[in-house]
Design an enzyme around this catalytic site. Structure first.
Site, PDB file in Angstrom:
ATOM      1  N   CYS A  14      36.224  48.665  49.262  1.00  0.00           N
ATOM      2  CA  CYS A  14      35.843  49.439  48.134  1.00  0.00           C
ATOM      3  C   CYS A  14      34.375  49.816  48.318  1.00  0.00           C
ATOM      4  CB  CYS A  14      36.321  49.035  46.836  1.00  0.00           C
ATOM      5  SG  CYS A  14      35.529  47.140  46.709  1.00  0.00           S
ATOM      6  N   GLU A  67      38.518  47.288  38.492  1.00  0.00           N
ATOM      7  CA  GLU A  67      37.907  47.299  39.869  1.00  0.00           C
ATOM      8  C   GLU A  67      38.578  48.183  40.800  1.00  0.00           C
ATOM      9  OE1 GLU A  67      35.069  46.026  40.408  1.00  0.00           O
ATOM     10  OE2 GLU A  67      34.786  44.532  38.834  1.00  0.00           O
ATOM     11  N   GLU A  80      38.400  58.187  50.009  1.00  0.00           N
ATOM     12  CA  GLU A  80      38.193  56.802  50.599  1.00  0.00           C
ATOM     13  C   GLU A  80      38.746  57.224  51.814  1.00  0.00           C
ATOM     14  OE1 GLU A  80      39.875  53.925  47.861  1.00  0.00           O
ATOM     15  OE2 GLU A  80      38.010  52.870  48.153  1.00  0.00           O
ATOM     16  N   LYS A 135      49.371  38.569  40.392  1.00  0.00           N
ATOM     17  CA  LYS A 135      50.565  39.425  41.551  1.00  0.00           C
ATOM     18  C   LYS A 135      49.753  39.627  42.726  1.00  0.00           C
ATOM     19  CE  LYS A 135      52.769  43.404  42.854  1.00  0.00           C
ATOM     20  NZ  LYS A 135      52.239  42.893  44.242  1.00  0.00           N
TER      21      LYS A 135
HETATM   22  P1  NAP Z   1      46.996  49.676  45.453  1.00  0.00           P
HETATM   23  O1  NAP Z   1      48.060  50.294  45.940  1.00  0.00           O
HETATM   24  O2  NAP Z   1      46.350  50.047  44.046  1.00  0.00           O
HETATM   25  O3  NAP Z   1      47.539  48.158  45.192  1.00  0.00           O
HETATM   26  C1  NAP Z   1      46.704  47.135  44.502  1.00  0.00           C
HETATM   27  C2  NAP Z   1      47.663  46.238  44.145  1.00  0.00           C
HETATM   28  O4  NAP Z   1      48.391  46.732  42.885  1.00  0.00           O
HETATM   29  C3  NAP Z   1      48.803  45.598  44.818  1.00  0.00           C
HETATM   30  O5  NAP Z   1      49.012  44.314  44.348  1.00  0.00           O
HETATM   31  C4  NAP Z   1      49.945  46.352  44.710  1.00  0.00           C
HETATM   32  O6  NAP Z   1      51.161  45.807  44.864  1.00  0.00           O
HETATM   33  C5  NAP Z   1      49.862  46.616  43.055  1.00  0.00           C
HETATM   34  N1  NAP Z   1      50.567  47.717  42.699  1.00  0.00           N
HETATM   35  C6  NAP Z   1      50.850  48.941  43.140  1.00  0.00           C
HETATM   36  N2  NAP Z   1      51.723  49.801  42.578  1.00  0.00           N
HETATM   37  C7  NAP Z   1      51.618  49.081  41.472  1.00  0.00           C
HETATM   38  C8  NAP Z   1      52.293  49.465  39.949  1.00  0.00           C
HETATM   39  N3  NAP Z   1      52.859  50.689  39.704  1.00  0.00           N
HETATM   40  N4  NAP Z   1      52.114  48.626  39.021  1.00  0.00           N
HETATM   41  C9  NAP Z   1      51.249  47.522  39.132  1.00  0.00           C
HETATM   42  N5  NAP Z   1      50.854  47.392  40.487  1.00  0.00           N
HETATM   43  C10 NAP Z   1      51.116  47.886  41.463  1.00  0.00           C
HETATM   44  O7  NAP Z   1      45.541  49.353  46.265  1.00  0.00           O
HETATM   45  P2  NAP Z   1      45.618  49.169  47.869  1.00  0.00           P
HETATM   46  O8  NAP Z   1      45.884  49.928  48.643  1.00  0.00           O
HETATM   47  O9  NAP Z   1      46.324  47.634  47.985  1.00  0.00           O
HETATM   48  O10 NAP Z   1      43.981  48.638  47.965  1.00  0.00           O
HETATM   49  C11 NAP Z   1      42.909  49.459  48.154  1.00  0.00           C
HETATM   50  C12 NAP Z   1      42.309  49.924  46.838  1.00  0.00           C
HETATM   51  O11 NAP Z   1      41.684  48.949  46.314  1.00  0.00           O
HETATM   52  C13 NAP Z   1      40.987  50.939  47.303  1.00  0.00           C
HETATM   53  O12 NAP Z   1      41.199  52.014  46.563  1.00  0.00           O
HETATM   54  C14 NAP Z   1      39.881  49.794  46.937  1.00  0.00           C
HETATM   55  O13 NAP Z   1      38.640  50.668  46.982  1.00  0.00           O
HETATM   56  C15 NAP Z   1      40.378  49.432  45.875  1.00  0.00           C
HETATM   57  N6  NAP Z   1      39.522  48.061  45.819  1.00  0.00           N
HETATM   58  C16 NAP Z   1      38.623  48.000  44.743  1.00  0.00           C
HETATM   59  C17 NAP Z   1      37.746  47.137  44.791  1.00  0.00           C
HETATM   60  C18 NAP Z   1      36.784  46.646  43.749  1.00  0.00           C
HETATM   61  O14 NAP Z   1      36.234  45.673  43.341  1.00  0.00           O
HETATM   62  N7  NAP Z   1      36.389  47.935  42.900  1.00  0.00           N
HETATM   63  C19 NAP Z   1      37.721  45.951  45.454  1.00  0.00           C
HETATM   64  C20 NAP Z   1      38.839  45.930  46.662  1.00  0.00           C
HETATM   65  C21 NAP Z   1      39.624  47.098  46.764  1.00  0.00           C
HETATM   66  P3  NAP Z   1      52.052  46.043  46.467  1.00  0.00           P
HETATM   67  O15 NAP Z   1      51.061  45.633  47.325  1.00  0.00           O
HETATM   68  O16 NAP Z   1      53.096  45.220  46.110  1.00  0.00           O
HETATM   69  O17 NAP Z   1      52.214  47.642  46.339  1.00  0.00           O
END
Ligand code: NAP
Length: 494
Positions: free
Chosen positions: A299, A265, A395, A189
């Site tokens: 991240c 992650e 962040e 997804k």
């Molecule tokens: P996010 O809001 O957690 O979204 C990530 C993914 O999860 C998206 O596909 C999102 O879908 C989905 N999602 C959201 N709510 C969900 C739920 N209730 N159930 C299942 N899936 C759900 O994060 P983001 O804002 O897109 O990304 C940024 C974050 O990712 C930051 O915190 C960053 O640090 C972290 N990150 C970590 C790494 C690592 O390797 N540690 C790498 C890159 C990014 P939708 O887009 O449809 O909402």
């Protein structure tokens, strides 16, 4: 499903742009709910595609397809799986320009960076094609004279993969490659802002000849519904998630009932520490690379820049000079270093964090207000940052570098570790004892020493504390997709 010329006209191979779900080897152009969603270019607001908005029903279909395909996929020899992954790697490299164009158009990062991401993603496919053939077990001396113990490793099964928008190609490739190499099948997804990069990978897998059902993509805006199905469906044996710590927590709760394996992650809050004995130019270059890549939306971006008192003023002056050379603009334009932020909400968050920092006495040395055009934000430098400011704990996810002044190594180690996150940390120093002691004391999964660039397929990327668990890349990465089984054999005399 609709693709607009804004997207297709820019591609040498327009078939790489697809606006549909990919389930059991077929493209689905309609959602059972009859809904579609738009994917737009954050740099211009132009619509790139309208995609069927899939949810629970399609997720279940995709899980069924992955479940049916898994035994056959696992039964192939490791070399056969590796050969298909190698084909995928070659196709990704061959189409890198188009894949990078799709990526830049849907998420905004500069084309050169996007191309770098595609090659980085492809490197994981290549690496795990190689690792597929090295899933070794063990033999253990038996506990009695008549026992033989052998350890074998087997694929976990169907894996649900959920990825974010900030690296729409690489975050998927880092999971897909070890999962497929191990003999698992995948339902992915992608983030709703950036589904096109995942769908382009599915197109390449179709061309490479992967069997139907081995890889499925379910694009949709109802992330909660798709996530819930992936977590609750007993046919899925593992969830691999990259995204925010908050969503990670939700998924862990949902996986509790099924005792599902997970890789997480999650978010980071990287300290970037410059000691008095650092090479000033190298430290500034490292800070630019770590802080401003992807407009600060990674991240592992430097989130807190700690500079020792003796080098503080020289570092700030040089950083400011280099930041002034960064060009903000549409990522498809030549020479652009910083693209737009992903959404207006992201701009609001940066503004809130800056308002809080200002109120608490930080000085804005440069930038500090949106350009007013779309979601572009200029490189911003702050001095006088302190631990009570929100940007010390959260962040930032924007091109903002807050500089904190410190005096001693003990003080900065305590400050650096004073966070629930533990993904990446960086420091610049020359003294060998300091380098050794500080590297050991930082509570992080990744430590960059005298460099701001740490990502590579050959190393085990991942965090500690609330930044998650599991590792992506290296010889360790495939273990996340394997179960260990031991065979205890009683043998008679012959
Ligand atoms: P996010 O809001 O957690 O979204 C990530 C993914 O999860 C998206 O596909 C999102 O879908 C989905 N999602 C959201 N709510 C969900 C739920 N209730 N159930 C299942 N899936 C759900 O994060 P983001 O804002 O897109 O990304 C940024 C974050 O990712 C930051 O915190 C960053 O640090 C972290 N990150 C970590 C790494 C690592 O390797 N540690 C790498 C890159 C990014 P939708 O887009 O449809 O909402």
């Amino acid at each position: 499903m609709t693709l607009t010329p804004v997207l297709t006209d820019k591609l040498a191979e327009p078939r790489l742009a697809v606006a549909g779900g990919f389930i059991n080897g077929k493209w689905s152009s309609v959602s059972s709910r009859g809904k579609v969603f738009r994917v737009s270019n954050p740099a211009t607001g132009e619509v790139l595609a309208q995609i069927p908005d899939l949810a629970t029903h399609a997720t279940r279909e995709a899980i069924d397809a992955a479940h049916a395909a898994q035994p056959g996929w696992a039964a192939l020899s490791a070399k056969e799986r590796a050969d298909l992954l190698k084909k995928l790697n070659r196709l990704m490299v061959e189409h890198a320009d188009d894949l990078a164009t799709i990526l830049t158009l849907e998420m905004g990062k500069p084309f050169k960076e996007a191309r770098g991401e595609i090659l980085y993603g492809a490197s994981f496919i290549e690496w795990f094609a190689e690792e597929a053939r090295r899933v070794y077990g063990d033999t253990i001396p038996g506990h009695t004279a008549n026992t033989r113990i052998t350890v074998i490793k087997q694929p976990v099964g169907v894996v649900g993969v959920i990825t974010p928008w900030n690296f729409p190609n690489a975050m998927l490739a880092r999971k897909l490659a070890p999962a497929l190499a191990a003999g698992c099948t995948v339902v992915a997804k992608p983030a709703s802002e950036t589904p096109l990069s995942a769908l382009a990978i599915a197109r390449l897998m179709e061309w490479a000849g992967f069997p139907p059902g081995v890889f499925n993509v379910v694009p949709g805006t109802d992330a909660a519904a798709i996530g819930e199905e992936l977590c609750a469906n007993p046919k899925v044996r593992k969830i691999s998630f990259t995204g925010s710590t908050n969503v990670g927590r939700v998924l862990m709760r949902q996986c509790a009932d099924g005792i599902k394996r997970m890789s997480m992650e999650l978010g980071g809050n990287a300290p970037f520490i410059v000691f008095d004995d650092a090479d000033l130019e190298a430290a500034v270059d490292g800070a630019i690379a770590s802080k401003f890549r992807n407009a600060g939306q990674t991240c592992v971006c430097a989130n807190r820049v700690y500079v020792q008192a003796g080098i503080h003023d020289a570092f700030v002056a040089r950083l400011k000079e280099k930041m002034a050379q960064l060009k903000v603009g549409n990522g498809m334009e030549e020479g652009v270093d910083i693209g737009p932020l992903i959404t207006g909400k992201a701009v609001d968050k940066v503004e809130d964090l800056l308002a809080d920092a200002r109120e608490q006495g930080a000085s804005i040395e440069m930038g500090g207000a949106p350009t007013g055009e779309m979601t572009f934000y200029p490189p911003t430098l702050l001095t006088g940052a302190t631990r009570t400011m929100r940007l010390a704990r959260e962040e930032i996810f924007g091109p903002v570098a807050p500089v904190f002044k410190f005096e001693t190594a003990q003080e900065v180690i305590e400050l650096a570790n004073a966070t629930e996150f533990g993904l990446a940390a960086y420091f610049f120093a020359k003294d060998i004892s300091r380098v050794t002691r500080v590297a050991e004391a930082l509570q992080y999964g990744i430590v960059g020493i005298n460099t701001g660039l740490i990502s590579t397929e050959v190393a085990p990327f991942g965090g500690v504390k609330q930044s998650g668990f599991g590792r992506e890349g290296s010889k360790y990465g495939i273990e996340d997709y394997l179960d260990i089984k031991y065979l205890c054999l009683a043998v008679d005399e012959v």
